[in-house]
Design an enzyme around this catalytic site. Structure first.
Site, short mmCIF file in Angstrom:
data_model
loop_
_atom_site.label_atom_id
_atom_site.label_comp_id
_atom_site.label_asym_id
_atom_site.label_seq_id
_atom_site.Cartn_x
_atom_site.Cartn_y
_atom_site.Cartn_z
N LYS A 54 24.52 77.36 -1.54
CA LYS A 54 24.06 78.71 -1.20
C LYS A 54 24.33 79.65 -2.37
O LYS A 54 23.49 80.47 -2.74
CB LYS A 54 24.76 79.21 0.08
N GLN A 98 30.81 80.37 7.46
CA GLN A 98 30.41 78.96 7.43
C GLN A 98 31.04 78.20 8.60
O GLN A 98 32.25 78.26 8.81
CB GLN A 98 30.84 78.34 6.08
N ASP A 123 22.76 84.90 9.50
CA ASP A 123 22.61 83.64 10.24
C ASP A 123 21.88 83.86 11.56
O ASP A 123 21.47 82.90 12.22
CB ASP A 123 23.99 83.02 10.51
#
Ligand code: NAD
Length: 288
Positions: A54, A98, A123
């Protein structure tokens, strides 16, 4: 009829190119740099690779990226404080926690995700963004289903009026996928582990989205000839080979179009994270 292989790299490159153009436009007109912060807790090796990928993808497109690595021993309160400070940081437009979290924090996951400001929730897991998607007000949408939709759109697959069947009802793939397809006027059926006579339903699908987490589960007899098959699954066989939830070799003989694994929709997930970060930066700037 020859099958169309939907290569993720082709679509991911298209998305990244338009994100790059957006980043340059934001830098030139708004004198700011879209910024993403990724929080990683503990030493999960797979998570470390995802986070590094990422970060690299952000650098490639000129997005500011910060990786915040925290020890497994961190308390919920300390992690919440970290999230709140990022919510208030004007250089950061997207915050990603994460997952999975270490065992000791697993039960706190929902509370931690809810602490991320909905406007920075790249997200798309915050209940506000989940709710907005459900009522047809797409804001920040979970990256994997958003990538599947983007791929269908870029591949010019007609969605309106088609029967889309999703196998899997998770919060990160199956359910948001259903809402995205519904918003684009598909007739949607969601199947799951308790669905009776699964094959009779999947055989009706014009578009079949598979997100189960079981290697090569979908076989040719479960697919309608000519259907578009999107395989979200990522599974490792005992010989270490990476495969999807669809038996690619069998199903490609029946399907009209199919995504491979690896090299399919997985590549679009990061591209959509970058796209969400730029979207968040633009929306936050407008709100200022
Ligand atoms: P999950 O475990 O949360 O959900 C799996 C779903 O499959 C459940 O809703 C369950 O009801 C359904 N299911 C299980 N067995 C079934 C059966 N026999 N028949 C019908 N339905 C069944 O999984 P998830 O997080 O949605 O992930 C699914 C897969 O997608 C995994 O392989 C995961 O690694 C992969 N994934 C890929 C990406 C990506 O970036 N490409 C992102 C997220 C998940």
């Amino acid at each position: 009829m020859s099958v169309r292989i939907l290569e993720g790299k082709v679509f991911a490159a298209q998305i990244k190119q338009s994100v790059k153009v957006e980043v340059e436009k934001i830098k030139a007109t708004q004198r700011m740099n879209p910024g993403l912060a990724v929080i990683i807790v503990g030493e999960n090796p797979a998570s470390k690779v995802y986070v590094a990928n990422k970060h690299k993808a952000c650098e490639e497109l000129g997005i500011y990226s910060e990786v915040i690595s925290l020890p497994e021993s961190i308390s919920k309160e300390e992690l919440l404080a970290q999230i709140i400070s990022l919510n208030e940081n004007p250089a950061i437009h997207g915050i990603l926690l994460q997952l999975p979290l270490p065992e000791a924090l697993k039960n706190e996951e929902a509370e931690l995700l809810k602490a991320i400001h909905p406007d920075k929730d790249v997200d798309g897991f915050h209940p506000v963004n989940v709710g907005k998607l459900a009522i047809g007000q797409e804001h920040l949408v979970p990256c994997t289903p958003a990538g599947c939709i983007k791929m269908l759109e870029l591949a010019n697959v007609e969605i309106a009026g088609k029967h889309a069947v999703i196998i899997g009802r998770s919060n990160i793939v199956g359910k948001p996928m259903a809402n995205l397809l519904l918003a684009r006027h598909a007739t949607v059926t969601i199947c799951h582990s308790r669905t009776a006579d699964l094959s009779s339903i999947t055989r009706q699908a014009d578009i079949l989205i598979v997100a189960i987490g079981k290697a090569q589960f979908v076989t040719a007899d479960m697919v309608k000839p000519g259907a578009v098959v999107i395989d979200v699954g990522i599974n490792r066989l005992p010989d270490k080979k990476l495969v999807g939830d669809v038996d690619f070799e069998q199903v490609k003989e029946v399907a009209g179009a199919i995504t491979p694994v690896p090299g399919g929709v997985g590549l679009l997930t990061i591209a959509m994270l970058l796209s969400n970060t730029v979207k968040a930066a633009t929306l936050l700037h407008v709100k200022k």
